[in-house]
Design a protein around this motif. Sequence first.
Motif, PDB file in Angstrom:
ATOM      1  N   TRP A  21       0.848  -1.203   0.000  1.00 20.89           N
ATOM      2  CA  TRP A  21       0.000   0.000   0.000  1.00 20.89           C
ATOM      3  C   TRP A  21       0.877   1.243   0.000  1.00 20.89           C
ATOM      4  O   TRP A  21       0.589   2.224  -0.700  1.00 20.89           O
ATOM      5  N   HIS A  41      -6.290   3.703   4.147  1.00 25.18           N
ATOM      6  CA  HIS A  41      -6.211   2.295   4.547  1.00 25.18           C
ATOM      7  C   HIS A  41      -6.660   1.999   5.987  1.00 25.18           C
ATOM      8  O   HIS A  41      -6.627   0.849   6.412  1.00 25.18           O
ATOM      9  N   ARG A  60     -11.780   5.350   5.483  1.00 23.17           N
ATOM     10  CA  ARG A  60     -11.883   6.162   4.279  1.00 23.17           C
ATOM     11  C   ARG A  60     -12.983   7.216   4.350  1.00 23.17           C
ATOM     12  O   ARG A  60     -13.165   7.970   3.397  1.00 23.17           O
ATOM     13  N   TYR A 110      -9.518  -1.954   0.673  1.00 25.00           N
ATOM     14  CA  TYR A 110      -8.341  -1.093   0.845  1.00 25.00           C
ATOM     15  C   TYR A 110      -7.746  -1.209   2.251  1.00 25.00           C
ATOM     16  O   TYR A 110      -6.984  -0.345   2.697  1.00 25.00           O
ATOM     17  N   ASP A 111      -8.113  -2.264   2.943  1.00 25.70           N
ATOM     18  CA  ASP A 111      -7.723  -2.464   4.342  1.00 25.70           C
ATOM     19  C   ASP A 111      -6.199  -2.485   4.491  1.00 25.70           C
ATOM     20  O   ASP A 111      -5.500  -3.142   3.720  1.00 25.70           O
ATOM     21  N   SER A 148     -11.929   0.258   4.067  1.00 25.83           N
ATOM     22  CA  SER A 148     -10.563  -0.119   4.407  1.00 25.83           C
ATOM     23  C   SER A 148     -10.612  -0.942   5.700  1.00 25.83           C
ATOM     24  O   SER A 148     -11.106  -2.059   5.696  1.00 25.83           O
TER      25      SER A 148
END
Length: 306
Positions: free
Chosen positions: A149, A186, A189, A247-248, A274
């Motif tokens: 990321w 992340h 959001r 998007y974690d 996320s």
Amino acid sequence: MAREPWPEPTVEGSAAIAGHSMYYRICGDPNAPATVLCIHGGPGATHDYLRPLADLARSGYRVVFFDQLGCGRSTRITDTALFTVEHHLSEVDALRRSLDLGRVHLFGSSYGGALALRYAIDHPAAVRSVVTAGGLASIPLTVAEERKWIDELPASVRATLRRGEEEGDFDSPEYRAAMMEFYRRHVCRLPVWPEEVQYSFDQMSEPVYRYMNGPNEFTIVGTIRDLDFSDRLREIRAPTLVTGGRYDEVSPTVARAIAARVPNAELAIFNASSHMPFWEERALYLARVTEFLRRADAARSLRPPL
Ligand code: PHE
């Protein structure tokens, strides 16, 4: 935007755990037949950022939150001998017994997800089901994924993060601004963080977080840095739902690795989320968890009594 009120009734209290005071909050019918025990992450955060799980009270569950020792409204102990996974597991067990919760559905977020999975391994008879959100069983895998990321951040942000790391200065305003670029992509959001999320970050126990985790979410130099119990996940017998955000910071690869090892686990990745899908896609998230819990309870009632 007006927020929905938290379900009533809510009971707050404190339990004597290991000679210290542990704060808990129970939402919903205190005599409900099924309990969801929620475990926060950090390590060192507070339960507040998990409050949307209280929505489960509307489906008839008793939802129990607590702050781990050293955290939030519990005794702010500083004895690092107690800042261990093993001790955190014993705290979960002691609270479950103290409140007479019986067999529980466990919900764990992030590091709390690791605790939920480990607890299910150690105490199979005490666990009805497990739900993890951004949970992990391997810190090395999680950190490798976080690096990916970081590689996708704008070059200037990456440069600032690199400089901070080289200089060991994680507190400069520049570094913290760059760190927030990561957090906004992340960790959560939502354009404005809910006050409960902000509170859990503001109240983060420095003694616990620094010692076990490190200076921030992606600099894991604390005692959990080598944690990896992936090869024990196959021992879990409880129905398990592994959730996370696309998007974690604890990426979908980590979630898939867990779901692949826990027998019959289900996987749910939330595409607009996320690390906090229970806020970022709250209605969708709670519907999925409710549906899972209902099935877990139904399957259980079909089983012959012990
Ligand atoms: N700090 C995370 C939590 O909320 C745990 C974590 C550890 C996340 C390491 C990423 C990497 O519990």
